[in-house]
Design an enzyme around this catalytic site. Sequence first.
Site, PDB file in Angstrom:
ATOM      1  N   HIS A  39       0.940  -1.152  -0.118  1.00 38.77           N
ATOM      2  CA  HIS A  39       0.307   0.159   0.181  1.00 38.77           C
ATOM      3  C   HIS A  39       0.972   1.245   0.046  1.00 38.77           C
ATOM      4  O   HIS A  39       1.530   1.630   0.718  1.00 38.77           O
ATOM      5  CB  HIS A  39      -0.814  -0.300   1.294  1.00 38.77           C
ATOM      6  CG  HIS A  39      -1.480   1.004   1.084  1.00 38.77           C
ATOM      7  ND1 HIS A  39      -1.639   1.769   1.575  1.00 38.77           N
ATOM      8  CD2 HIS A  39      -3.490   0.951   1.071  1.00 38.77           C
ATOM      9  CE1 HIS A  39      -2.647   3.617   1.262  1.00 38.77           C
ATOM     10  NE2 HIS A  39      -4.004   2.134   1.053  1.00 38.77           N
ATOM     11  N   HIS A  77      -2.821   7.508  -0.025  1.00 39.11           N
ATOM     12  CA  HIS A  77      -3.623   7.473   0.761  1.00 39.11           C
ATOM     13  C   HIS A  77      -2.847   8.776   2.006  1.00 39.11           C
ATOM     14  O   HIS A  77      -3.169   8.954   2.713  1.00 39.11           O
ATOM     15  CB  HIS A  77      -4.592   6.658   2.156  1.00 39.11           C
ATOM     16  CG  HIS A  77      -5.606   6.548   0.169  1.00 39.11           C
ATOM     17  ND1 HIS A  77      -5.242   5.138   0.281  1.00 39.11           N
ATOM     18  CD2 HIS A  77      -5.665   6.868  -0.847  1.00 39.11           C
ATOM     19  CE1 HIS A  77      -6.039   4.694  -0.559  1.00 39.11           C
ATOM     20  NE2 HIS A  77      -6.274   5.482  -1.192  1.00 39.11           N
ATOM     21  N   TYR A 107       0.106   8.202   3.760  1.00 38.59           N
ATOM     22  CA  TYR A 107       0.804   7.025   4.858  1.00 38.59           C
ATOM     23  C   TYR A 107       2.375   6.771   4.478  1.00 38.59           C
ATOM     24  O   TYR A 107       2.511   7.466   3.220  1.00 38.59           O
ATOM     25  CB  TYR A 107       0.337   5.892   4.650  1.00 38.59           C
ATOM     26  CG  TYR A 107      -0.953   5.296   5.470  1.00 38.59           C
ATOM     27  CD1 TYR A 107      -1.695   5.181   6.516  1.00 38.59           C
ATOM     28  CD2 TYR A 107      -2.440   5.465   4.290  1.00 38.59           C
ATOM     29  CE1 TYR A 107      -2.758   4.728   6.829  1.00 38.59           C
ATOM     30  CE2 TYR A 107      -3.712   5.207   4.782  1.00 38.59           C
ATOM     31  CZ  TYR A 107      -3.755   5.115   6.389  1.00 38.59           C
ATOM     32  OH  TYR A 107      -5.113   5.074   6.853  1.00 38.59           O
ATOM     33  N   ARG A 119      -0.184  -0.337  -4.606  1.00 33.67           N
ATOM     34  CA  ARG A 119      -1.151   0.654  -4.789  1.00 33.67           C
ATOM     35  C   ARG A 119      -0.738   2.298  -4.481  1.00 33.67           C
ATOM     36  O   ARG A 119      -0.246   3.011  -3.864  1.00 33.67           O
ATOM     37  CB  ARG A 119      -2.289   0.699  -4.350  1.00 33.67           C
ATOM     38  CG  ARG A 119      -3.051   1.232  -4.361  1.00 33.67           C
ATOM     39  CD  ARG A 119      -3.979   0.582  -3.044  1.00 33.67           C
ATOM     40  NE  ARG A 119      -5.803   1.291  -3.327  1.00 33.67           N
ATOM     41  CZ  ARG A 119      -6.587   1.360  -3.278  1.00 33.67           C
ATOM     42  NH1 ARG A 119      -6.833   0.453  -2.023  1.00 33.67           N
ATOM     43  NH2 ARG A 119      -7.617   2.386  -2.968  1.00 33.67           N
TER      44      ARG A 119
END
Length: 175
Positions: free
Chosen positions: A119, A122, A124, A172
Site C-alpha cells: 500500500h 493516501h 501513509y 498501490r
Amino acid sequence: LAETIHHFGGKAVIQISTGQGRQAFSKKTWADPSLDPISASPIPIRVVREMIPEKVEAWHKKRGLSYTYCIDENGQPKFEGVGLMPREATHEEIEETVESVANSVPVLKSLGWDGVEIHGCHGYFVFSFLSPRLNKRTDKYGGSLENRMRFLKDLLTKARQKGGRDFVIGTRLTV
C-alpha cells in the site's frame, strides 16, 4: 482465505501496509497518544478541530508537544483544521521498514498467497516519500524524483529478492 480462492481457480494477492505517515492520526493514536507517528517529513494531516478529543489534546500540551495549525496562502494560521505532527523517520526506521516488509514476503508465500501488494497511497508512509509536497527531506530519500522513489524501490526490490520470480510483487499508488 488463499486456499478458498485457489479452490475456485483464482490467484490470491494480499495487500500490506507500512502504516505510519501523517495518516496515522486515527482512533488508535487518540486512544494511545504516546504512539510516535513517523513520516518522510514532519507535515501533518488536516483534521477538523472538533474531531480531536480534548483529553488527547491536553495530553500532548502537557508533554510540550504541539499540534500544527494549517497555514493559509498568506502564511496566517487557519483554525478550522489542525493535524497531529508526525516526526521525520530516521534512516534506521526506513531500513527497518524495508526489512520488515521483505521478511513478510516468504511468510505470506508459505501461507499460500500468490502475491503481495504494498500500500503506497493516501498519505501513509510510502506515499509521504513520493510526494514532493509531503517530502521535504534533503538526504538520499528527498529532493529529486529518483530520491523520493528510493524507499518504494527498496521495498519492491527487497520483497522481490525474498519472494522469487513466481510471487507477484505490486504496489498501490494514488495518481
